[in-house]
Every structure is written in C-alpha cells, then in structure tokens.
Motif scaffolding. Structure first.
Motif, PDB file in Angstrom:
ATOM      1  N   ALA A  61       1.485  -4.415   3.382  1.00 34.63           N
ATOM      2  CA  ALA A  61       0.688  -5.157   3.141  1.00 34.63           C
ATOM      3  C   ALA A  61      -0.547  -5.226   4.012  1.00 34.63           C
ATOM      4  O   ALA A  61      -1.870  -5.626   3.332  1.00 34.63           O
ATOM      5  CB  ALA A  61       1.546  -6.400   2.485  1.00 34.63           C
ATOM      6  N   GLN A  62      -0.294  -5.507   4.890  1.00 36.97           N
ATOM      7  CA  GLN A  62      -1.721  -5.603   5.908  1.00 36.97           C
ATOM      8  C   GLN A  62      -2.173  -4.723   6.842  1.00 36.97           C
ATOM      9  O   GLN A  62      -3.026  -4.421   7.375  1.00 36.97           O
ATOM     10  CB  GLN A  62      -1.058  -6.277   6.978  1.00 36.97           C
ATOM     11  N   GLN A  63      -1.592  -3.791   6.688  1.00 33.21           N
ATOM     12  CA  GLN A  63      -1.762  -2.269   7.010  1.00 33.21           C
ATOM     13  C   GLN A  63      -2.296  -1.984   9.187  1.00 33.21           C
ATOM     14  O   GLN A  63      -3.966  -1.800   8.601  1.00 33.21           O
ATOM     15  CB  GLN A  63      -2.881  -1.971   6.154  1.00 33.21           C
ATOM     16  N   ARG A  64      -1.609  -2.922   9.192  1.00 34.85           N
ATOM     17  CA  ARG A  64      -1.720  -3.465  11.036  1.00 34.85           C
ATOM     18  C   ARG A  64      -1.027  -2.050  11.304  1.00 34.85           C
ATOM     19  O   ARG A  64       0.048  -1.747  10.770  1.00 34.85           O
ATOM     20  CB  ARG A  64      -1.158  -4.778  11.086  1.00 34.85           C
TER      21      ARG A  64
ATOM     22  N   HIS B 284       1.076  -1.226  -0.126  1.00 33.44           N
ATOM     23  CA  HIS B 284      -0.262   0.263   0.148  1.00 33.44           C
ATOM     24  C   HIS B 284       0.741   0.914  -0.063  1.00 33.44           C
ATOM     25  O   HIS B 284       1.789   1.184   1.008  1.00 33.44           O
ATOM     26  CB  HIS B 284      -1.087   0.487   0.941  1.00 33.44           C
TER      27      HIS B 284
ATOM     28  N   SER C 222       5.561  -6.631   6.705  1.00 35.00           N
ATOM     29  CA  SER C 222       4.672  -6.739   5.563  1.00 35.00           C
ATOM     30  C   SER C 222       3.085  -6.293   6.882  1.00 35.00           C
ATOM     31  O   SER C 222       2.659  -6.208   5.762  1.00 35.00           O
ATOM     32  CB  SER C 222       4.607  -8.147   6.235  1.00 35.00           C
ATOM     33  N   ALA C 223       3.506  -6.227   7.830  1.00 36.58           N
ATOM     34  CA  ALA C 223       2.555  -5.749   8.701  1.00 36.58           C
ATOM     35  C   ALA C 223       2.170  -4.287   7.927  1.00 36.58           C
ATOM     36  O   ALA C 223       0.789  -3.318   8.580  1.00 36.58           O
ATOM     37  CB  ALA C 223       2.712  -5.891  10.462  1.00 36.58           C
TER      38      ALA C 223
ATOM     39  N   GLU D 126       1.969 -15.358  15.710  1.00 35.57           N
ATOM     40  CA  GLU D 126       1.879 -15.616  14.391  1.00 35.57           C
ATOM     41  C   GLU D 126       3.565 -16.103  13.955  1.00 35.57           C
ATOM     42  O   GLU D 126       3.192 -17.281  13.048  1.00 35.57           O
ATOM     43  CB  GLU D 126       1.796 -14.649  13.591  1.00 35.57           C
TER      44      GLU D 126
END
Length: 201
Positions: free
Chosen positions: A122-125, A80, A118-119, A139
């Motif tokens: 890619a994952q918007q955390r 993103h 990645s959080a 995880e």
C-alpha cells in the motif's frame, strides 16, 4: 479450550497482505489462538514444486495481476500491482516479526506483520531497508531494540525451524493456515477455516 492455528506466511506476500486483517478479525471473533510463523518461501518452493514469480510462465504472471486487482477491489484494500520495492527480500522483516513475537507476544507480532505487508503493497516502502523496519517498529509502538534482537542466532534458528516445520506440514505457499493438521492455503480459504473451527477437534 481454544484451538490453535499455525499461521505460515511470507511478509512480502501480497496474498498474505490481502488476508491478514480478515485473519486477525477471525481470531478475535472465534477466540482461536495463533502461532505466528514467518517462513522463507525460497526454502519451501524447491521441495514443493513452486517457482519464484520471475520464473513462472507469462500467462501465470499476467493472471496473478488480474486476481490481485480483483481481490484488492473486492476487499477495499489499497494495493499497488507492481510496487516500487518488489520483488524484495522478506528475511529481515520475518526475523523482526519473530523477535517481536518472542519478546512482546503474538498480538504484537501480528500487528507488526500487518504493518510490514501494508508497507510493501500500500505504501511502497522497502522492507529490506533497516531504516524502514525501524520506522515500522516505532509506528507500532514497539521497542527499537527489537532490530538488534532480530539478529540473534536464536531468532535465525526459529526462522529456519519455521520453514522446516512448514515443509513437514505439507505447506507449499503463503498464506497457509493449519488447524489440527489440515491446511487451508490462501486468503480465499478463510471462510473454510472458520467453518472448520466450528467443528469438534
């Protein structure tokens, strides 16, 4: 004898994210060893002429987005361009990666670092959220107590030492891979790093 690469990075860096899996593959392919060295870019930039993203010229900010899209598409990595939780402090995640490195080894630290990046991208955390960091540990099959370990004074000392070590090595941005005193700045320099590994020390 295996060569050792000093891997300087900030866990919230998109460029480190784009290079991380390829760097880990390079390590596996070449047998090189690694020192996992998260750094505070807020300490590196003032002494190296760098600027935080918000203070860069509009042209540089715009071109950064173009390059991120190019590399994301070329590498087939989800990204993103303007994730929900960015800018974000990477300090807590960096200390957690250091704690994992100290207790579980560099392979586990690299695995967690990849999950953290990645959080964000890619994952918007929100990697500044303790609950998110706890989820990432789970995880990756890592012990929940690493969150407490990350608050140890020794871990904070390591984080500060990594940052000073980066400055002393001439590092000015992330990711930077240092082999035998030679800096390879940026995920687009991994090919040069691999070629350097193939030459005598």
């Amino acid at each position: 004898m295996p060569r050792t690469i000093d891997y300087y990075f900030a866990p919230q860096s998109p460029w480190t994210y784009l290079g991380h899996a390829r760097f880990c593959a390079l390590l596996a392919r070449t047998g090189a060893e690694v020192r996992v060295l998260p750094v505070d870019l807020g300490g590196v930039f003032p002494v190296s002429g760098g600027l935080p993203l918000a203070k860069r010229a509009p042209q540089r900010q715009a071109y950064r987005l173009v390059e991120l899209q190019r590399f994301s598409s070329w590498l087939g990595l989800p990204l993103h361009l303007q994730p929900r939780f960015f800018p974000v402090s990477g300090d807590a995640a960096a200390r957690l990666i250091i704690a994992v490195d100290r207790h579980d080894g560099s392979a586990a630290a690299l695995r967690l670092a990849g999950a953290v990046m990645s959080a964000v991208w890619a994952q918007q955390r929100d990697i500044a959220d303790t609950a998110v960091l706890a989820e990432l540990l789970a995880e990756q099959g890592l012990a929940a107590e690493r969150l407490a370990d990350a608050d140890d004074a020794a871990v904070q000392a390591h984080y500060a030492a990594h940052t000073q070590q980066a400055i002393a090595a001439g590092v000015f941005g992330a990711p930077s891979y240092v082999l035998d005193g030679e800096i390879f700045w940026g995920q687009d320099r991994l090919d040069f790093l691999e070629r350097r590994l193939q030459t005598p020390a």
